[in-house]
Design an enzyme around this catalytic site. Sequence first.
Site, PDB file in Angstrom:
ATOM      1  CB  CYS A  40       6.607  -5.130   3.990  1.00 45.60           C
ATOM      2  SG  CYS A  40       8.048  -4.813   5.018  1.00 45.60           S
ATOM      3  CG  LEU A  41       8.944   0.338   1.830  1.00 44.42           C
ATOM      4  CD1 LEU A  41       9.593   1.560   2.463  1.00 44.42           C
ATOM      5  CD2 LEU A  41       8.627   0.603   0.364  1.00 44.42           C
ATOM      6  N   GLY A  87       5.881   3.870   6.042  1.00 48.44           N
ATOM      7  CA  GLY A  87       6.520   3.581   7.315  1.00 48.44           C
ATOM      8  C   GLY A  87       7.811   2.828   7.080  1.00 48.44           C
ATOM      9  CG  HIS A  95       3.675  -3.173   8.681  1.00 47.27           C
ATOM     10  ND1 HIS A  95       3.289  -4.082   7.725  1.00 47.27           N
ATOM     11  CD2 HIS A  95       4.972  -2.883   8.410  1.00 47.27           C
ATOM     12  CE1 HIS A  95       4.309  -4.334   6.918  1.00 47.27           C
ATOM     13  NE2 HIS A  95       5.340  -3.616   7.306  1.00 47.27           N
ATOM     14  CD  GLU A  96       6.651   0.392   9.441  1.00 48.75           C
ATOM     15  OE1 GLU A  96       7.779  -0.117   9.591  1.00 48.75           O
ATOM     16  OE2 GLU A  96       6.045   0.363   8.358  1.00 48.75           O
ATOM     17  CG  HIS A 115       9.239  -4.172  10.377  1.00 50.76           C
ATOM     18  ND1 HIS A 115       9.773  -5.169   9.590  1.00 50.76           N
ATOM     19  CD2 HIS A 115       8.393  -3.485   9.574  1.00 50.76           C
ATOM     20  CE1 HIS A 115       9.267  -5.083   8.360  1.00 50.76           C
ATOM     21  NE2 HIS A 115       8.415  -4.082   8.321  1.00 50.76           N
ATOM     22  CD  GLN A 148      11.023  -2.068   6.913  1.00 58.09           C
ATOM     23  OE1 GLN A 148      10.439  -1.175   7.514  1.00 58.09           O
ATOM     24  NE2 GLN A 148      10.598  -2.532   5.742  1.00 58.09           N
TER      25      GLN A 148
HETATM   26 NI    NI Z   1       7.347  -3.440   6.675  1.00 59.17          NI
END
Ligand code: NI
Length: 171
Positions: free
Chosen positions: A89-90, A46, A131-132, A135, A51
């Site tokens: 998380c990226l 995701g 999660h997304e 953000h 991000q």
């Molecule tokens: Ni994340």
Amino acid sequence: MAIRKIVKLGDDALRKVCKKQEKFDLRLNVLLHDMADTMYKAEGVGLAAPQVGILRRVVVIDVGDGLVELVNPEIIERSEEIQCGREGCLSLPGRQGVVTRPMRVKVRAQDRRGVPFEMEAEGFFARAVCHELDHLDGTLYIDVMERELSEEEIEGHIPEDDVEGEEDDER
Ligand code: NI
């Protein structure tokens, strides 16, 4: 299509409340394409627009069942049943935490043309959605986690009663 740079913890973009996407134009299409490419290249499941430094309510998710694009998404129902599992998380590479999420969520969003739709997500997909969407309001999993995993635990040595499931993808 292009790979965009994923911002890391410490970048202001990760802490902003994103604005509603108002225009369903070529620019949005390019953003969605780029976000998907960037997510797949980074082997994430995701990615949220902040991000990649874009403060708009746009998210892409693929937990293995195909690409899902969500524009202006909102969770309209959460199950009482919860799940407890690991998340990464990226934007926080190399880290993971244990996070409690609803087992199922119902989401209302728009597609890339602006057409509204609703969908349901369960299990790991529901976790990714939560999660997304967090953000988009400047919330990271580290803000809501039960605890951070140690390096050894990230490698896989986690007591069974502590984490359910083997969900170790980063997103
Ligand atoms: Ni994340």
